[in-house]
Design an enzyme around this catalytic site. Sequence first.
Site, PDB file in Angstrom:
ATOM      1  N   ASP A  44       5.829 -12.811  31.527  1.00 47.88           N
ATOM      2  CA  ASP A  44       5.283 -12.013  30.416  1.00 47.88           C
ATOM      3  C   ASP A  44       4.049 -11.207  30.818  1.00 47.88           C
ATOM      4  OD1 ASP A  44       7.297 -12.933  28.834  1.00 47.88           O
ATOM      5  OD2 ASP A  44       6.063 -14.199  27.543  1.00 47.88           O
TER       6      ASP A  44
ATOM      7  N   LYS B 115       0.843 -16.751  20.603  1.00 49.05           N
ATOM      8  CA  LYS B 115       2.091 -16.386  19.913  1.00 49.05           C
ATOM      9  C   LYS B 115       3.193 -17.410  20.177  1.00 49.05           C
ATOM     10  CE  LYS B 115       5.901 -13.136  20.621  1.00 49.05           C
ATOM     11  NZ  LYS B 115       6.708 -13.938  21.563  1.00 49.05           N
ATOM     12  N   ASN B 116       3.419 -17.721  21.460  1.00 56.40           N
ATOM     13  CA  ASN B 116       4.571 -18.562  21.765  1.00 56.40           C
ATOM     14  C   ASN B 116       4.383 -20.026  21.363  1.00 56.40           C
ATOM     15  OD1 ASN B 116       6.035 -16.400  22.582  1.00 56.40           O
ATOM     16  ND2 ASN B 116       5.789 -16.748  24.780  1.00 56.40           N
TER      17      ASN B 116
ATOM     18  N   ARG C 257       4.646  -7.120  17.389  1.00 53.27           N
ATOM     19  CA  ARG C 257       5.235  -8.462  17.301  1.00 53.27           C
ATOM     20  C   ARG C 257       4.331  -9.505  17.940  1.00 53.27           C
ATOM     21  NH1 ARG C 257      10.020  -9.112  20.536  1.00 53.27           N
ATOM     22  NH2 ARG C 257       9.274 -11.196  20.145  1.00 53.27           N
TER      23      ARG C 257
ATOM     24  N   CYS D 109      13.166  -9.624  22.604  1.00 49.92           N
ATOM     25  CA  CYS D 109      13.187  -8.564  23.610  1.00 49.92           C
ATOM     26  C   CYS D 109      14.447  -8.656  24.459  1.00 49.92           C
ATOM     27  CB  CYS D 109      11.954  -8.679  24.508  1.00 49.92           C
ATOM     28  SG  CYS D 109      10.412  -8.421  23.619  1.00 49.92           S
TER      29      CYS D 109
ATOM     30  N   ARG E  27      20.357 -13.368  27.607  1.00 51.60           N
ATOM     31  CA  ARG E  27      19.437 -14.496  27.384  1.00 51.60           C
ATOM     32  C   ARG E  27      20.206 -15.606  26.669  1.00 51.60           C
ATOM     33  NH1 ARG E  27      13.785 -12.331  24.987  1.00 51.60           N
ATOM     34  NH2 ARG E  27      13.015 -14.300  25.743  1.00 51.60           N
TER      35      ARG E  27
END
Length: 434
Positions: free
Chosen positions: A307, A22-23, A399, A117, A122
């Site tokens: 994570d 994903k990232n 997601r 999230c 952040r």
Amino acid sequence: MEKYRINGGRALRGEVEISGAKNAAVAIIPAALLVEGVCRIENIPQISDTDMLLTILAELGAKVSYINKSTIEIDCTHARYQDAPYDLMRKIRASYYLIGSMLGRFGSAKTTMPGGCNFGVRPIDQHIKGMTALGATIDVKNGFIYADAAGGRLRGARIYLDKVSVGATMNIMMAAVLASGRTIIENAAREPHIVDLANFLNSMGADVRGAGTDTIKVNGVDKLHGGSYSIIPDQIEAGTYMVAAAATGGEVLITNVIPKHLECISAKLRETGTIVQEYEDSVLVKGASNLRRVNIKTMPYPGFPTDMQPQMGALLCLARGTSVITEGIYDNRFKYVNELRKMGAEIQVDGRIAIIEGGRRLTGAKVLACDLRAGAAMVIAGLCAAGVTEVEDIHFIERGYENFVGKLQALGADIEMVDVSETVELGDKIISLG
Ligand code: UD1
């Protein structure tokens, strides 16, 4: 609106194939904007974050075609600078990559402040510091970020990141590939997806060196050309199935992985007594009958990933003894603890430290997915708990996990997606959720 319903207590067994990271995907899709030509990208995970980014790119004039379910072609030859769907940008963290890619391609960018999230504050000050050093003027007002490169093109610079930031490292790298001259990013993050983005950019004609170390050098080029690229497997998705296998006392072969990327997770699981066997592109996880306590501190790669912290938190509720988790990246990543407490977990939180009194038998409850990985942790807890667990707010989970329910069902889990209005029996009470 849907939720997951899990009937816990079944050990996971079988084989699961991991999707693309994903990232990495959420950076590589915006990076395709830098390319004047067709990028064929394989191993794209089918998750809502990638769908939203592809929609944003299409609105900017990209032609996006699906070759099969995990391979796409993106042609940004005729992309143009214009307003993009800001409501989508606000929903995802990775929309910050559009600052770098739009600045690189058009010399200007307008994006919203990123979503994603909520783990406390952040900030994106390091992204802004980097873009400013590359010669952009940045203005943040009314929830939007406006960026303009002096003279329409960024120029290379030396940038020292005050914080090791995955997002800032990748964003600056993206912005720098079409800048004039050389950019040096110092104190760069070293996550596998940073190397993946660099490899993607290089395969399209960029000159990025040193990704995976703390100093990345980008020699600017005039143009990127089309090409083919395959995204690496998802370290966190793989880690989640590893923990799920260990927590349920099952035996699962996790395929399409890079075992090296999983070393920090494998090492911690071994400390709990779990058996982890590494093969060339798979790992076999065999759960122990008695899990042992461990301490964890999350850190930038190659440290233990933040994570994976909530999933390990769920597992450690079952391990005998007291475990301590120290969150080294975010101020507020223990919101899921309240949800675990509803299932009988005994956890004390003090700031960035959680103390887990393990050895508990969890019991099914109605819980919330507070965020993406917290949601995965609740699913793991539900798989281990006695009785029925319902996890709501699963849009967070969708997601980042491709076909989560289908993959878990194939491993023997009793999990289904149901409408939130359905009535269910939890424990000895009938609860109407309509
Ligand atoms: C990315 C990942 C996220 C993961 C995180 C850490 C994506 C889309 N998200 O998030 O899943 O949890 O890396 O591995 O890839 N910080 C600043 N200023 C900045 C940027 C970051 O102070 O400009 C701080 C953050 O608040 C945090 C730390 O630096 O405390 C690390 O954040 P960063 O690595 O940037 O995380 P993200 O890119 O947001």
